[in-house]
Write a protein that holds these residues in place. Structure first.
Motif, PDB file in Angstrom:
ATOM      1  N   LYS A  70       0.772  -1.172   0.016  1.00 49.08           N
ATOM      2  CA  LYS A  70      -0.101   0.083  -0.129  1.00 49.08           C
ATOM      3  C   LYS A  70       1.100   1.160   0.082  1.00 49.08           C
ATOM      4  N   GLU A  71       1.981   1.330   0.568  1.00 51.50           N
ATOM      5  CA  GLU A  71       2.989   2.575   0.540  1.00 51.50           C
ATOM      6  C   GLU A  71       3.670   2.574  -0.655  1.00 51.50           C
ATOM      7  N   ASP A  72       4.135   1.567  -1.036  1.00 52.44           N
ATOM      8  CA  ASP A  72       5.108   1.654  -2.246  1.00 52.44           C
ATOM      9  C   ASP A  72       4.221   2.076  -3.463  1.00 52.44           C
ATOM     10  N   VAL A  73       3.169   1.510  -3.706  1.00 53.53           N
ATOM     11  CA  VAL A  73       2.374   1.925  -4.928  1.00 53.53           C
ATOM     12  C   VAL A  73       2.067   3.295  -5.009  1.00 53.53           C
ATOM     13  N   LYS A  74       1.999   3.876  -3.789  1.00 53.30           N
ATOM     14  CA  LYS A  74       1.833   5.384  -4.026  1.00 53.30           C
ATOM     15  C   LYS A  74       3.079   6.225  -4.583  1.00 53.30           C
ATOM     16  N   ARG A  75       4.019   5.745  -5.019  1.00 53.67           N
ATOM     17  CA  ARG A  75       5.055   6.086  -5.719  1.00 53.67           C
ATOM     18  C   ARG A  75       4.736   6.246  -7.306  1.00 53.67           C
ATOM     19  N   CYS A  76       3.940   5.167  -7.677  1.00 57.67           N
ATOM     20  CA  CYS A  76       3.595   4.946  -9.088  1.00 57.67           C
ATOM     21  C   CYS A  76       2.251   5.557  -9.377  1.00 57.67           C
ATOM     22  N   PHE A  77       1.289   5.380  -8.629  1.00 58.79           N
ATOM     23  CA  PHE A  77       0.007   5.684  -8.985  1.00 58.79           C
ATOM     24  C   PHE A  77      -0.477   6.916  -8.164  1.00 58.79           C
ATOM     25  N   ILE A  78      -1.564   7.749  -8.436  1.00 56.62           N
ATOM     26  CA  ILE A  78      -2.055   8.548  -7.798  1.00 56.62           C
ATOM     27  C   ILE A  78      -3.313   8.110  -7.350  1.00 56.62           C
ATOM     28  N   LEU A  79      -4.149   7.594  -8.197  1.00 56.13           N
ATOM     29  CA  LEU A  79      -5.582   7.193  -7.683  1.00 56.13           C
ATOM     30  C   LEU A  79      -5.555   5.820  -7.067  1.00 56.13           C
ATOM     31  N   GLU A  80      -6.641   5.686  -6.279  1.00 60.45           N
ATOM     32  CA  GLU A  80      -6.864   4.635  -5.393  1.00 60.45           C
ATOM     33  C   GLU A  80      -6.866   3.184  -6.044  1.00 60.45           C
ATOM     34  N   PHE A  81      -7.975   3.358  -7.044  1.00 62.55           N
ATOM     35  CA  PHE A  81      -8.245   2.159  -7.847  1.00 62.55           C
ATOM     36  C   PHE A  81      -7.107   1.499  -8.399  1.00 62.55           C
ATOM     37  N   ASP A  82      -6.201   2.481  -9.120  1.00 55.70           N
ATOM     38  CA  ASP A  82      -5.005   2.115  -9.728  1.00 55.70           C
ATOM     39  C   ASP A  82      -4.080   1.533  -9.091  1.00 55.70           C
ATOM     40  N   ARG A  83      -4.140   1.537  -7.570  1.00 60.15           N
ATOM     41  CA  ARG A  83      -3.118   1.270  -6.593  1.00 60.15           C
ATOM     42  C   ARG A  83      -3.596  -0.249  -6.399  1.00 60.15           C
ATOM     43  N   LEU A  84      -4.883  -0.417  -6.318  1.00 65.27           N
ATOM     44  CA  LEU A  84      -5.514  -1.683  -5.484  1.00 65.27           C
ATOM     45  C   LEU A  84      -5.496  -2.512  -6.953  1.00 65.27           C
TER      46      LEU A  84
END
Length: 357
Positions: free
Chosen positions: A208-222
């Protein structure tokens, strides 16, 4: 995008639009189904038009060609009554983080002119112009102030109305409008393979923390985390639950309420272009020209023209004009906003904050 602006000016283009490969323009509201007609009808004093985006709502998990197979879209918040949007928010969201899977702040078209720059992928900005506002969105306080001010002058009611109208147009001359019918059609996550394609082009760890580097939007992270950690069957089940609209009763209800809508024109146009062979001819023509040479020619042309323009400015205006321009740019740096990122549509939290403010 900077190069695209220069190329647009070279080609004598009137407008420039940032459009991704998974998007189409739906020029509704024009006298004919034509982007050219739509932009010709824009008032001359408008520098930028905003297209609210609609998001694809796929009904199958085996889509191969989204542009010719998808006809159902979820409308943007800006094209819905607030009571409809918030009243059906839960059903339209279906357990996902936001109303849209991805961005909800639309895209924009801007007149090609001097000093224009991209302001992120969603907006444009002219650094030599002060921000202006659409007179339709003036708040009541501003309008009341002008009424009180003009009431100090001895004029009749008709003259007072005209005075207020002219004052508003002068002080808040419109340079940006939001289109009320036209939209960007965003075909997002329309194919099951979109899950793995996003995973394969990102080097983030599925946390959950590392994906914030690549994606702005929550659904993209999930979606990235699921694609990186789940089996193919688990991925497909997740995709059907969160992306595919399989509940026909819900679909029909939201279609009747106007949250969902059917749009067939782009589908018919794309099919016609494919059947006529235009797409194949375009691809064949592109392959006949080496990309490296095309890019080199464009870069050289752009560099030459930019350099020539700078030289002309120096010759015609000298140091005084250049220094004045530089000073004006520096003065405006403090008031410039940061680049507009992709943003989700408003949710219940924003509604509560708006009600309390």
């Amino acid at each position: 995008m900077e190069m695209a602006i220069v190329m647009a000016r070279e080609a004598g283009m009137d407008w420039i639009i940032h459009l991704d490969t998974d998007e189409l323009i739906h020029p509704a509201g024009a006298r004919e189904y034509s982007l050219r007609r739509l932009l010709l009808d824009v008032p001359d004093n408008v520098d930028m038009v905003i297209f609210p985006n609609y998001e694809s709502s796929v009904e199958r998990d085996d889509i191969k060609d989204p542009f010719t197979e998808v006809s159902m879209f979820k409308k943007n918040y800006d094209h819905l009554p607030k009571d409809t949007y918030f009243g059906l928010y839960k059903e339209a969201t279906r357990g996902n983080p936001n109303y849209f899977l991805t961005y909800g702040n639309g895209k924009s078209a801007a007149r090609v002119q001097e000093h224009m720059r991209p302001n992120g992928a969603h907006r444009w900005h002219n650094y030599m112009k002060s921000p202006k506002y659409d007179v339709r969105y003036l708040n009541l306080w501003s309008f009341s102030f002008l009424l009180v001010f003009s009431s100090q002058v001895q004029v009749n009611s008709g003259e007072m109305f005209l005075l207020n109208y002219l004052a508003i147009c002068y002080l808040f001359s419109c340079s940006e409008i939001k289109l009320e019918e036209a939209a960007i059609l965003h075909y997002t996550y329309t194919k099951f393979s979109d899950l793995t394609s996003r995973r394969d082009r990102c080097g983030c760890k599925p946390t959950k923390e590392d994906v914030k580097r690549c994606f702005i939007l929550e659904f993209d992270r999930l979606a990235f985390i699921i694609a990186s950690t789940a089996t193919e069957q688990e991925m497909r089940n997740w995709y059907r639950e969160h992306v595919v609209w399989t509940d026909k009763d819900t679909n029909l209800k939201l279609l009747r309420k106007g949250v969902l809508t059917r749009i067939y024109a782009p589908m018919a146009i794309i099919r016609g272009l494919k059947e006529s062979g235009i797409f194949i001819d375009a691809v064949t023509s592109a392959k006949a020209h080496p990309k490296a040479n095309i890019g080199l020619e464009n870069n050289e042309s752009i560099h030459t023209n930019v350099t020539a323009a700078q030289s002309t400015t120096l010759k015609e205006g000298g140091n005084d004009n250049s220094q004045a321009t530089a000073r004006k740019i520096l003065e405006m740096i403090d008031v410039q906003e940061e680049a507009v990122p992709p943003m989700s549509p408003p949710g219940f939290l924003e509604l509560m904050e708006s009600a309390l403010s």
